[in-house]
Design a protein around this motif. Sequence first.
Motif, PDB file in Angstrom:
ATOM      1  N   UNK A 197      75.981  22.602  84.190  1.00 21.95           N
ATOM      2  CA  UNK A 197      75.858  23.676  85.182  1.00 21.95           C
ATOM      3  C   UNK A 197      76.451  24.975  84.633  1.00 21.95           C
ATOM      4  N   UNK A 198      77.604  24.893  83.980  1.00 16.71           N
ATOM      5  CA  UNK A 198      78.242  26.079  83.419  1.00 16.71           C
ATOM      6  C   UNK A 198      77.365  26.727  82.357  1.00 16.71           C
ATOM      7  N   UNK A 199      76.808  25.903  81.453  1.00 16.03           N
ATOM      8  CA  UNK A 199      75.945  26.436  80.396  1.00 16.03           C
ATOM      9  C   UNK A 199      74.702  27.084  80.975  1.00 16.03           C
ATOM     10  N   UNK A 200      74.084  26.423  81.954  1.00 13.67           N
ATOM     11  CA  UNK A 200      72.877  26.971  82.565  1.00 13.67           C
ATOM     12  C   UNK A 200      73.166  28.303  83.241  1.00 13.67           C
ATOM     13  N   UNK A 201      74.279  28.389  83.971  1.00 15.43           N
ATOM     14  CA  UNK A 201      74.629  29.644  84.649  1.00 15.43           C
ATOM     15  C   UNK A 201      74.865  30.764  83.636  1.00 15.43           C
ATOM     16  N   UNK A 202      75.488  30.430  82.515  1.00 12.90           N
ATOM     17  CA  UNK A 202      75.727  31.436  81.472  1.00 12.90           C
ATOM     18  C   UNK A 202      74.416  31.984  80.934  1.00 12.90           C
ATOM     19  N   UNK A 203      73.473  31.105  80.657  1.00 11.93           N
ATOM     20  CA  UNK A 203      72.192  31.548  80.109  1.00 11.93           C
ATOM     21  C   UNK A 203      71.352  32.293  81.146  1.00 11.93           C
ATOM     22  N   UNK A 204      71.435  31.888  82.403  1.00 13.37           N
ATOM     23  CA  UNK A 204      70.733  32.636  83.444  1.00 13.37           C
ATOM     24  C   UNK A 204      71.271  34.067  83.516  1.00 13.37           C
ATOM     25  N   UNK A 205      72.585  34.214  83.373  1.00 12.37           N
ATOM     26  CA  UNK A 205      73.172  35.535  83.340  1.00 12.37           C
ATOM     27  C   UNK A 205      72.702  36.344  82.154  1.00 12.37           C
ATOM     28  N   UNK A 206      72.543  35.669  81.009  1.00 16.03           N
ATOM     29  CA  UNK A 206      72.073  36.364  79.814  1.00 16.03           C
ATOM     30  C   UNK A 206      70.628  36.831  79.978  1.00 16.03           C
ATOM     31  N   UNK A 207      69.794  36.009  80.618  1.00 19.24           N
ATOM     32  CA  UNK A 207      68.409  36.398  80.877  1.00 19.24           C
ATOM     33  C   UNK A 207      68.361  37.625  81.778  1.00 19.24           C
ATOM     34  N   UNK A 208      69.205  37.633  82.802  1.00 20.24           N
ATOM     35  CA  UNK A 208      69.275  38.787  83.705  1.00 20.24           C
ATOM     36  C   UNK A 208      69.733  40.027  82.946  1.00 20.24           C
ATOM     37  N   UNK A 209      70.788  39.886  82.140  1.00 22.98           N
ATOM     38  CA  UNK A 209      71.326  41.029  81.408  1.00 22.98           C
ATOM     39  C   UNK A 209      70.320  41.597  80.414  1.00 22.98           C
ATOM     40  N   UNK A 210      69.480  40.726  79.866  1.00 21.41           N
ATOM     41  CA  UNK A 210      68.480  41.173  78.895  1.00 21.41           C
ATOM     42  C   UNK A 210      67.241  41.753  79.556  1.00 21.41           C
ATOM     43  N   UNK A 211      67.184  41.719  80.886  1.00 19.23           N
ATOM     44  CA  UNK A 211      66.034  42.266  81.593  1.00 19.23           C
ATOM     45  C   UNK A 211      64.789  41.412  81.476  1.00 19.23           C
ATOM     46  N   UNK A 212      64.964  40.118  81.232  1.00 20.45           N
ATOM     47  CA  UNK A 212      63.811  39.234  81.048  1.00 20.45           C
ATOM     48  C   UNK A 212      63.267  38.678  82.358  1.00 20.45           C
ATOM     49  N   UNK A 213      64.016  38.834  83.450  1.00 21.23           N
ATOM     50  CA  UNK A 213      63.556  38.357  84.749  1.00 21.23           C
ATOM     51  C   UNK A 213      63.055  39.543  85.561  1.00 21.23           C
ATOM     52  N   UNK A 214      61.916  39.403  86.251  1.00 21.14           N
ATOM     53  CA  UNK A 214      61.383  40.528  87.014  1.00 21.14           C
ATOM     54  C   UNK A 214      62.232  40.845  88.237  1.00 21.14           C
ATOM     55  N   UNK A 215      62.056  42.030  88.773  1.00 21.19           N
ATOM     56  CA  UNK A 215      62.772  42.450  89.972  1.00 21.19           C
ATOM     57  C   UNK A 215      62.475  41.478  91.112  1.00 21.19           C
ATOM     58  N   UNK A 216      63.502  41.099  91.836  1.00 21.64           N
ATOM     59  CA  UNK A 216      63.334  40.183  92.953  1.00 21.64           C
ATOM     60  C   UNK A 216      63.603  38.739  92.611  1.00 21.64           C
TER      61      UNK A 216
END
Length: 236
Positions: free
Chosen positions: A48-67
């Motif tokens: 869970x910790x690793x997944x949350x870290x990578x989800x944060x990295x995806x957000x920070x890199x702008x790889x997830x669309x708005x919303x």
Amino acid sequence: MLTVDYDRLDVRAGHTVLDLGCGEGRHAFEAYRRGATVVALDWGTSEVTTTQTWLGAIDAAGEAPAGAVATAVRGDLLHLPVPDASVDRVMASEVLEHIPDDATAFAEIARVLKPGGRVAVTVPRYGPERVCWALSDEYHANEGGHIRVYRAETVRARLRAAGLVPGGSHHAHSLHAPYWWLKCAVGVERDTAVVRAYHRLLVWDLTKRPWATRTAERLLDPVIGKSLVVYADKPA
């Protein structure tokens, strides 16, 4: 490395997607990038910790669309912390073979799905998995290991018993089957030169996606694909 076909699962922006037994998040990441609201769930704290870290990295890199929204939580597949009929799509990838009471896990999947929702269940395929079991007890007979080998009809029967309607299916990861046969033959924990060489091939395939290995896997998946993927719908 994705086992689920997202086009067949029909993951869309705005969908609520539940990734069960998320591991380190590989399926959750793709759903997030497609604009879904994702809940990645696993029993393991480190996962869970690793997944949350990578989800944060995806957000920070702008790889997830708005919303798009994504989070990782610790939870039990037999008691999902999700309201009834609240999820558009569920993925349960390579996790049900670990659960003694899999019938309850299937029932929980059906409970949380919205009417008209869809689930993708992936489990080790019967033939390749039986080879691994025959070659090595170490492969499966350990804490948290595989406790059963599913036939395709067993998966479909479990889905029907939970009130879901099984649909299409396919196989995946045929290049990985010989790798695990090799590891089981020499010892799951042994790091031999041949095992390292095969692992380098798999990493090369994963990172470069060359035509030769992609074509080979596509042709071999129906024969020795290591994973079985079954899709099912909840009646509307």
